[in-house]
Design an enzyme around this catalytic site. Sequence first.
Site, PDB file in Angstrom:
ATOM      1  N   GLY A 112       0.816  -1.208   0.000  1.00  0.00           N
ATOM      2  CA  GLY A 112       0.000   0.000   0.000  1.00  0.00           C
ATOM      3  C   GLY A 112       0.851   1.260   0.000  1.00  0.00           C
ATOM      4  O   GLY A 112       0.536   2.242  -0.683  1.00  0.00           O
ATOM      5  N   GLN A 162       0.083   7.808   4.674  1.00  0.00           N
ATOM      6  CA  GLN A 162       0.155   7.555   3.223  1.00  0.00           C
ATOM      7  C   GLN A 162      -0.570   8.647   2.459  1.00  0.00           C
ATOM      8  O   GLN A 162      -0.081   9.123   1.432  1.00  0.00           O
ATOM      9  CB  GLN A 162      -0.446   6.185   2.899  1.00  0.00           C
ATOM     10  CG  GLN A 162       0.394   5.034   3.426  1.00  0.00           C
ATOM     11  CD  GLN A 162      -0.189   3.688   3.100  1.00  0.00           C
ATOM     12  OE1 GLN A 162      -1.263   3.575   2.525  1.00  0.00           O
ATOM     13  NE2 GLN A 162       0.517   2.633   3.470  1.00  0.00           N
ATOM     14  N   ASP A 178       0.460  -0.338  12.908  1.00  0.00           N
ATOM     15  CA  ASP A 178       0.798  -1.661  12.369  1.00  0.00           C
ATOM     16  C   ASP A 178       1.062  -2.695  13.472  1.00  0.00           C
ATOM     17  O   ASP A 178       1.310  -3.866  13.174  1.00  0.00           O
ATOM     18  CB  ASP A 178       2.040  -1.559  11.470  1.00  0.00           C
ATOM     19  CG  ASP A 178       1.723  -0.803  10.177  1.00  0.00           C
ATOM     20  OD1 ASP A 178       0.550  -0.774   9.763  1.00  0.00           O
ATOM     21  OD2 ASP A 178       2.661  -0.229   9.592  1.00  0.00           O
ATOM     22  N   ARG A 193      -7.542  -6.238   9.450  1.00  0.00           N
ATOM     23  CA  ARG A 193      -6.721  -6.766  10.561  1.00  0.00           C
ATOM     24  C   ARG A 193      -7.489  -6.933  11.860  1.00  0.00           C
ATOM     25  O   ARG A 193      -7.091  -7.733  12.710  1.00  0.00           O
ATOM     26  CB  ARG A 193      -5.520  -5.840  10.813  1.00  0.00           C
ATOM     27  CG  ARG A 193      -4.411  -6.107   9.853  1.00  0.00           C
ATOM     28  CD  ARG A 193      -3.122  -5.426  10.239  1.00  0.00           C
ATOM     29  NE  ARG A 193      -2.160  -5.731   9.199  1.00  0.00           N
ATOM     30  CZ  ARG A 193      -1.174  -4.934   8.817  1.00  0.00           C
ATOM     31  NH1 ARG A 193      -0.995  -3.764   9.418  1.00  0.00           N
ATOM     32  NH2 ARG A 193      -0.332  -5.298   7.863  1.00  0.00           N
TER      33      ARG A 193
HETATM   34  C1  S3P Z   1       2.835   3.928   6.257  1.00  0.00           C
HETATM   35  C2  S3P Z   1       1.679   4.436   6.808  1.00  0.00           C
HETATM   36  C3  S3P Z   1       0.668   3.605   7.484  1.00  0.00           C
HETATM   37  C4  S3P Z   1       1.188   2.204   7.806  1.00  0.00           C
HETATM   38  C5  S3P Z   1       1.961   1.621   6.657  1.00  0.00           C
HETATM   39  C6  S3P Z   1       3.162   2.500   6.333  1.00  0.00           C
HETATM   40  C7  S3P Z   1       3.791   4.845   5.607  1.00  0.00           C
HETATM   41  O1  S3P Z   1      -0.456   3.473   6.638  1.00  0.00           O
HETATM   42  O2  S3P Z   1       0.129   1.363   8.156  1.00  0.00           O
HETATM   43  O3  S3P Z   1       2.420   0.323   6.975  1.00  0.00           O
HETATM   44  O4  S3P Z   1       4.950   4.455   5.373  1.00  0.00           O
HETATM   45  O5  S3P Z   1       3.408   6.000   5.335  1.00  0.00           O
HETATM   46  P1  S3P Z   1      -1.685   4.536   6.666  1.00  0.00           P
HETATM   47  O6  S3P Z   1      -1.211   5.820   6.183  1.00  0.00           O
HETATM   48  O7  S3P Z   1      -2.721   3.919   5.755  1.00  0.00           O
HETATM   49  O8  S3P Z   1      -2.141   4.564   8.091  1.00  0.00           O
END
Ligand code: S3P
Length: 456
Positions: free
Chosen positions: A100, A175, A326, A357
Amino acid sequence: MVHGVAPKPATASRSGALSGTIRVPGDKSISHRAFMFGGLAAGTTRITGLLEGEDVINTGKAMRAMGAQIRKDADTWIIEGTGNGCLLAPEAPLDFGNAGTGCRLTMGLVGTYDFKTVFTGDPSLSSRPMNRVLDPLKLMGTQVEASEGGRLPVTLHGPRMAAPIEYTVPMASAQVKSAVLLAGLNAPGVTTVTEKVMTRDHTEKMLKGFGAEIEVETDSDGTRRIRLEGQGKLTGQAIDVPGDPSSAAFAIVAALIVPGSNVTIENVLMNPTRCGLITTLLEMGGSITFLDRRSAGGEDVADLRVRHSELTGVTVPPERAASMIDEYPVLAVAASFASGITVMEGVEELRVKESDRLAATAAGLKLNGVLCEEGEATLKVTGQPGGKGLGNPSRGEVATHLDHRIAMSFLVMGLASEHPVTIDDSRMIATSFPEFVNLMTGLGGAIEMAADPLRS
Ligand code: S3P
């Protein structure tokens, strides 16, 4: 993960004391960004300590497909970037596999370019919502074609000149924040992103390190406003990636729940936006000592010494969720061995991770004899100190749903449960922590992979 390879079950069994010193691989969030920003910046970026898991390698392949030159010399990854604004149109769809972060951040990075980019992924990534990133990109002028419900495959085509925006991120998501900021790198003028809850700040910190004009203002209520000046110059950097606290989490919880354990994990990133699990485990009575706290490459790091502890259940407040998002599956495992009840609140974002999850954790706990209650955005776990009765003597398999953290969490559980814990598939562990099984067995953990029936 290689498509078409059969699932690989694994079983963890009650182990003697875990002991030794380990290093976990580089932080996944920083590793993705190191490849992206190095691939975009002018000049040379050198990266050491990079996580070489499948997720990050897919990001490297995507950057290469957009013009970055990437090679490895001994332990150092060397990148010659394209220069900000100079990414090339990829000739084929970018396949992000399970990742993701790689997918959503790259959508931001290239989504405002005036060419077509196609994004694909594995069945897990293809079931995850992308509108959270596509909506702000549309506001910047990007044309979007997505599958039903804003899912992959997605095709983006940016405008001739992207419009900078002011955007408030609707959910706590690093993200989404990052995708909008990265899109702003290719827009003239100032892009402003507001987040009401602080999420991991690697994008802000690292972009500043690469020379971006980026400023953060924090209000008295914690709201952060991040202003980025677009179309600036980014220059290659040297990056030493610290150990991933989200991977260290598995060894930390294993050492806390397996009687007699004493484990040191070296060089773990201690950025406060990532330390919610450690705060929680300390509140539960966990013996975690910080050795040699130091600063390295603009981040706090430490060696962690973890000893077996009698844990007590706690309530984890919703405002802590972003700093341990996480880590809830493995916290639920720790809670299964604590006396009393642990309540996790405000964890709705767990429903849109590599799997749902919340549901996957609750189902795995129940299969292994743990009393738990799943709410819409909560999880309540009643512990069984000593792991008495926990595990599944008939080796019923925990469904991992292509989710690496579900797989590793339940293998950790089996190391201290009365009966073994079996997972249906261990292949996804390679996306974030390829060394997991070797490191845990090296500490004394009993983990067995199912024999492959097609091998003689
Ligand atoms: C991440 C942000 C998180 C996290 C993912 C890594 C990142 O996701 O769960 O494993 O590196 O920006 P979300 O932004 O969807 O919370």
